[in-house]
Motif scaffolding. Structure first.
Motif, PDB file in Angstrom:
ATOM      1  N   HIS A 197      15.370 -13.388 -95.704  1.00 50.21           N
ATOM      2  CA  HIS A 197      15.082 -13.961 -94.389  1.00 50.21           C
ATOM      3  C   HIS A 197      15.593 -15.393 -94.328  1.00 50.21           C
ATOM      4  O   HIS A 197      15.305 -16.214 -95.196  1.00 50.21           O
ATOM      5  N   LEU A 198      16.353 -15.704 -93.276  1.00 48.28           N
ATOM      6  CA  LEU A 198      16.915 -17.044 -93.099  1.00 48.28           C
ATOM      7  C   LEU A 198      15.972 -17.874 -92.227  1.00 48.28           C
ATOM      8  O   LEU A 198      15.714 -17.529 -91.067  1.00 48.28           O
ATOM      9  N   TRP A 199      15.469 -18.955 -92.790  1.00 46.30           N
ATOM     10  CA  TRP A 199      14.530 -19.812 -92.080  1.00 46.30           C
ATOM     11  C   TRP A 199      15.263 -20.943 -91.381  1.00 46.30           C
ATOM     12  O   TRP A 199      16.159 -21.566 -91.951  1.00 46.30           O
ATOM     13  N   ARG A 200      14.882 -21.219 -90.130  1.00 46.96           N
ATOM     14  CA  ARG A 200      15.430 -22.357 -89.404  1.00 46.96           C
ATOM     15  C   ARG A 200      14.741 -23.657 -89.814  1.00 46.96           C
ATOM     16  O   ARG A 200      15.253 -24.752 -89.572  1.00 46.96           O
ATOM     17  N   SER A 201      13.575 -23.542 -90.441  1.00 50.64           N
ATOM     18  CA  SER A 201      12.810 -24.700 -90.888  1.00 50.64           C
ATOM     19  C   SER A 201      12.067 -24.281 -92.148  1.00 50.64           C
ATOM     20  O   SER A 201      12.281 -23.191 -92.676  1.00 50.64           O
ATOM     21  N   SER A 202      11.178 -25.129 -92.643  1.00 56.23           N
ATOM     22  CA  SER A 202      10.429 -24.782 -93.846  1.00 56.23           C
ATOM     23  C   SER A 202       9.584 -23.545 -93.581  1.00 56.23           C
ATOM     24  O   SER A 202       9.054 -23.360 -92.475  1.00 56.23           O
ATOM     25  N   PRO A 203       9.454 -22.658 -94.579  1.00 57.92           N
ATOM     26  CA  PRO A 203       8.736 -21.386 -94.375  1.00 57.92           C
ATOM     27  C   PRO A 203       7.273 -21.595 -93.975  1.00 57.92           C
ATOM     28  O   PRO A 203       6.492 -22.187 -94.705  1.00 57.92           O
ATOM     29  N   ARG A 204       6.939 -21.137 -92.798  1.00 60.14           N
ATOM     30  CA  ARG A 204       5.571 -21.158 -92.284  1.00 60.14           C
ATOM     31  C   ARG A 204       5.358 -19.856 -91.546  1.00 60.14           C
ATOM     32  O   ARG A 204       6.148 -19.480 -90.681  1.00 60.14           O
ATOM     33  N   ILE A 205       4.287 -19.158 -91.885  1.00 56.64           N
ATOM     34  CA  ILE A 205       4.055 -17.816 -91.352  1.00 56.64           C
ATOM     35  C   ILE A 205       2.790 -17.800 -90.496  1.00 56.64           C
ATOM     36  O   ILE A 205       1.760 -18.374 -90.867  1.00 56.64           O
ATOM     37  N   GLY A 242      -8.634  -9.346 -90.408  1.00 53.65           N
ATOM     38  CA  GLY A 242      -8.839  -7.903 -90.494  1.00 53.65           C
ATOM     39  C   GLY A 242      -7.588  -7.135 -90.146  1.00 53.65           C
ATOM     40  O   GLY A 242      -6.972  -7.378 -89.106  1.00 53.65           O
ATOM     41  N   LEU A 243      -7.204  -6.206 -91.019  1.00 53.24           N
ATOM     42  CA  LEU A 243      -6.023  -5.380 -90.779  1.00 53.24           C
ATOM     43  C   LEU A 243      -6.279  -4.404 -89.626  1.00 53.24           C
ATOM     44  O   LEU A 243      -7.425  -3.982 -89.424  1.00 53.24           O
ATOM     45  N   PRO A 244      -5.225  -4.056 -88.851  1.00 56.24           N
ATOM     46  CA  PRO A 244      -3.833  -4.487 -88.997  1.00 56.24           C
ATOM     47  C   PRO A 244      -3.611  -5.886 -88.424  1.00 56.24           C
ATOM     48  O   PRO A 244      -4.367  -6.318 -87.538  1.00 56.24           O
ATOM     49  N   VAL A 245      -2.576  -6.565 -88.926  1.00 59.27           N
ATOM     50  CA  VAL A 245      -2.220  -7.882 -88.414  1.00 59.27           C
ATOM     51  C   VAL A 245      -0.720  -7.929 -88.157  1.00 59.27           C
ATOM     52  O   VAL A 245       0.057  -7.190 -88.760  1.00 59.27           O
ATOM     53  N   VAL A 246      -0.334  -8.802 -87.255  1.00 56.73           N
ATOM     54  CA  VAL A 246       1.079  -9.075 -87.016  1.00 56.73           C
ATOM     55  C   VAL A 246       1.448 -10.299 -87.841  1.00 56.73           C
ATOM     56  O   VAL A 246       0.758 -11.327 -87.788  1.00 56.73           O
ATOM     57  N   VAL A 247       2.512 -10.170 -88.615  1.00 56.71           N
ATOM     58  CA  VAL A 247       2.969 -11.261 -89.486  1.00 56.71           C
ATOM     59  C   VAL A 247       4.370 -11.657 -89.040  1.00 56.71           C
ATOM     60  O   VAL A 247       5.261 -10.807 -88.947  1.00 56.71           O
ATOM     61  N   LYS A 248       4.566 -12.956 -88.762  1.00 55.14           N
ATOM     62  CA  LYS A 248       5.856 -13.407 -88.251  1.00 55.14           C
ATOM     63  C   LYS A 248       6.086 -14.880 -88.569  1.00 55.14           C
ATOM     64  O   LYS A 248       5.129 -15.638 -88.807  1.00 55.14           O
ATOM     65  N   PRO A 249       7.351 -15.305 -88.549  1.00 54.93           N
ATOM     66  CA  PRO A 249       7.648 -16.729 -88.743  1.00 54.93           C
ATOM     67  C   PRO A 249       7.032 -17.559 -87.614  1.00 54.93           C
ATOM     68  O   PRO A 249       6.950 -17.099 -86.465  1.00 54.93           O
ATOM     69  N   ALA A 250       6.618 -18.766 -87.935  1.00 54.80           N
ATOM     70  CA  ALA A 250       6.024 -19.631 -86.916  1.00 54.80           C
ATOM     71  C   ALA A 250       7.061 -20.109 -85.914  1.00 54.80           C
ATOM     72  O   ALA A 250       6.709 -20.517 -84.799  1.00 54.80           O
ATOM     73  N   VAL A 251       8.335 -20.067 -86.297  1.00 55.15           N
ATOM     74  CA  VAL A 251       9.423 -20.450 -85.393  1.00 55.15           C
ATOM     75  C   VAL A 251      10.467 -19.346 -85.409  1.00 55.15           C
ATOM     76  O   VAL A 251      10.915 -18.935 -86.492  1.00 55.15           O
ATOM     77  N   GLY A 252      10.844 -18.864 -84.240  1.00 54.33           N
ATOM     78  CA  GLY A 252      11.862 -17.815 -84.181  1.00 54.33           C
ATOM     79  C   GLY A 252      11.810 -17.077 -82.863  1.00 54.33           C
ATOM     80  O   GLY A 252      10.892 -17.252 -82.056  1.00 54.33           O
ATOM     81  N   THR A 253      12.820 -16.229 -82.627  1.00 54.61           N
ATOM     82  CA  THR A 253      12.913 -15.449 -81.392  1.00 54.61           C
ATOM     83  C   THR A 253      13.429 -14.052 -81.705  1.00 54.61           C
ATOM     84  O   THR A 253      13.853 -13.759 -82.825  1.00 54.61           O
ATOM     85  N   GLY A 254      13.410 -13.195 -80.691  1.00 57.27           N
ATOM     86  CA  GLY A 254      14.016 -11.877 -80.810  1.00 57.27           C
ATOM     87  C   GLY A 254      13.324 -10.926 -81.756  1.00 57.27           C
ATOM     88  O   GLY A 254      13.929  -9.967 -82.222  1.00 57.27           O
ATOM     89  N   SER A 255      12.046 -11.187 -82.068  1.00 58.40           N
ATOM     90  CA  SER A 255      11.270 -10.365 -83.016  1.00 58.40           C
ATOM     91  C   SER A 255      11.829 -10.397 -84.429  1.00 58.40           C
ATOM     92  O   SER A 255      11.519  -9.527 -85.252  1.00 58.40           O
ATOM     93  N   VAL A 256      12.660 -11.396 -84.742  1.00 59.12           N
ATOM     94  CA  VAL A 256      13.211 -11.515 -86.093  1.00 59.12           C
ATOM     95  C   VAL A 256      12.090 -11.859 -87.070  1.00 59.12           C
ATOM     96  O   VAL A 256      11.386 -12.853 -86.903  1.00 59.12           O
ATOM     97  N   GLY A 257      11.914 -11.030 -88.082  1.00 58.14           N
ATOM     98  CA  GLY A 257      10.881 -11.273 -89.088  1.00 58.14           C
ATOM     99  C   GLY A 257       9.484 -10.902 -88.636  1.00 58.14           C
ATOM    100  O   GLY A 257       8.513 -11.209 -89.335  1.00 58.14           O
ATOM    101  N   VAL A 258       9.348 -10.229 -87.497  1.00 60.54           N
ATOM    102  CA  VAL A 258       8.023  -9.868 -86.961  1.00 60.54           C
ATOM    103  C   VAL A 258       7.715  -8.422 -87.335  1.00 60.54           C
ATOM    104  O   VAL A 258       8.532  -7.525 -87.120  1.00 60.54           O
ATOM    105  N   ARG A 259       6.522  -8.209 -87.883  1.00 64.67           N
ATOM    106  CA  ARG A 259       6.157  -6.853 -88.282  1.00 64.67           C
ATOM    107  C   ARG A 259       4.651  -6.657 -88.219  1.00 64.67           C
ATOM    108  O   ARG A 259       3.875  -7.576 -88.499  1.00 64.67           O
ATOM    109  N   LEU A 260       4.252  -5.453 -87.826  1.00 64.84           N
ATOM    110  CA  LEU A 260       2.843  -5.065 -87.892  1.00 64.84           C
ATOM    111  C   LEU A 260       2.551  -4.562 -89.295  1.00 64.84           C
ATOM    112  O   LEU A 260       3.196  -3.634 -89.782  1.00 64.84           O
TER     113      LEU A 260
END
Length: 420
Positions: free
Chosen positions: A185-193, A148-166
């Motif tokens: 967006h630069l992924w440190r591993s395979s894309p997983r959200i 159910g919206l709103p949702v937070v969408v972000k990379p499964a691996v990462g820090t510093g709120s990089v790629g994180v958005r409401l």
């Protein structure tokens, strides 16, 4: 006898200065700090101080083992550690290889995967936001519909709120999904959200060393839909009951994730249902937090972490009791930084302990919606919350900058960060 050395993998992330602080703390302990990096040129500040920075592929464990083995011919390697979460598991593996104190690398790797971490926390009955893993755009859409919206969408691996958005509606969801799965967006591993429920409420951080709760801080984000830190305060103004509830949940997180060696930073939101765990970070808190903790309590968390890493006795006994807080200087537009001034006057205000600017005029400003939007910070301390806030208000009001928009408009847009 060979001089004792502390090996640091990579160094300070942008704007955190943690790597530099670790090297300075190592020197105070009469250790030779040696930084291993895939790109030594980025550590010009360390080289300028005559500190050793060695080029090595830090993504290659065998290459790191070989380099550390070479260094053992000249140094007594007392410990191996890092200021960067991306290299915590690697540092832990090196510690295991050379029989040095360090965390369990398996626990670190599981914790750094936000989806796996959430599964373990939820299985242990610890309150976390509803969450789902998405591997493609269709998965993201289905997950958001289920939660159910709103949702937070972000990379499964990462820090510093990089790629994180409401994402508050379907358009924002589609836009951010396209960004994450696109080339930008630069992924440190395979894309997983990770798609998760938006937990609303005051933000807190619990700092732990081993199984000991050292401090609980509070922080604020800037305007949504991004999550850019704009302030932090040690300690958080909590009742005894609130402090206990956050502490109890934090210790439960350590047990669920098999952590308990070294520092841990746990991010929580106090929702209408009580404290909810957002993330567990198997490392020291980033940004200005270590400096704030030192000002508030008289404890140098980084030095105590190094003592732990080299097998010496560490001590978190609090020596003072002050209210320490930081305000971040965050930009609100792209362009060319024409000027930034007022830092010297701000630093002269009684109670201000640090003013740092990360950029200089003519710098190109590109907002990312994460920690990279920060161009400086101001830190102050006093015996009271109101006093510290008043000092920061005065100091930040003296700092101003102007940015010429990237489109080439001639208007000089003067920006001044006000309040929290």
């Amino acid at each position: 006898m060979s001089r004792r050395a502390l090996i640091l993998l990579e160094g300070n992330a942008y704007g955190s200065f943690a790597g530099l602080l670790y090297t300075q703390a190592a020197q105070r302990l009469d250790l030779r700090p040696i930084t291993l990096s895939a790109n030594p040129a980025q550590f010009y500040d360390l080289a300028a101080d005559g500190l050793e920075v060695i080029r090595v592929d830090t993504s290659d464990l065998n290459a790191l083992i070989d380099k550390c083995s070479e260094l053992r011919a000249a140094y007594d390697i007392a410990g191996i550690m890092t200021a960067r979460e991306a290299f915590y598991a690697t540092a832990a593996k090196l510690c295991r290889h050379f029989d040095l104190p360090g965390p369990n690398p398996v626990s670190i790797e599981r914790c750094c995967d936000k989806f796996v971490q959430r599964q373990l926390l939820a299985h242990a009955g610890i309150p976390v936001p509803a969450f789902k893993l998405a591997l493609d755009a269709a998965d993201v859409e289905r997950s958001a519909a289920a939660i159910g919206l709103p949702v937070v969408v972000k990379p499964a691996v990462g820090t510093g709120s990089v790629g994180v958005r409401l994402c508050r509606d379907s358009d924002e969801l589609a836009e951010h999904t396209a960004y994450l799965f696109g080339a930008a967006h630069l992924w440190r591993s395979s894309p997983r959200i990770l798609v998760e429920e938006f937990a609303e409420g005051p933000l807190y951080y619990a700092d732990l060393m081993g199984n000991e709760i050292f401090a609980i801080a509070t922080s604020d984000f800037g305007p949504l839909p991004n999550f850019v830190i704009q302030s932090a305060t040690y300690p958080a103004p909590l009742t005894d009951d609130e402090h206990k509830r956050i502490g109890d949940i934090s210790l439960s997180c350590l047990r669920a994730l098999c952590l308990g060696w070294g520092p841990t930073c746990i991010e929580l939101r106090w929702t209408k249902l009580g404290p909810v765990v957002i993330e567990v970070n198997p490392r020291l808190a980033g940004g200005t937090n270590p400096r704030l903790a030192q000002l508030a309590y008289g404890v140098d968390f980084l030095t105590e972490h190094i003592k732990l890493a080299i097998g010496e006795q560490w001590n978190l006994r609090k020596r003072v009791s002050l209210i320490a807080a930081a305000r971040m200087l965050n930009v609100d537009r792209d362009g060319i930084l024409d000027r930034i001034e007022g830092d010297t006057r701000a630093a002269a205000i009684p109670g201000v302990t640090e003013v740092k600017l990360y950029v200089k005029p003519t710098t190109s400003i590109v907002r990312h919606g994460d920690y990279r939007d920060r161009i400086g910070h101001v830190i102050a301390s006093s015996p009271t919350f109101a006093g510290t806030e008043a000092i920061l208000d005065r100091a930040v009001d003296l700092i101003s900058w102007s940015i010429t928009p990237s489109e080439g408009a001639s208007e000089d847009l003067s920006l001044k960060r006000q309040g929290r």
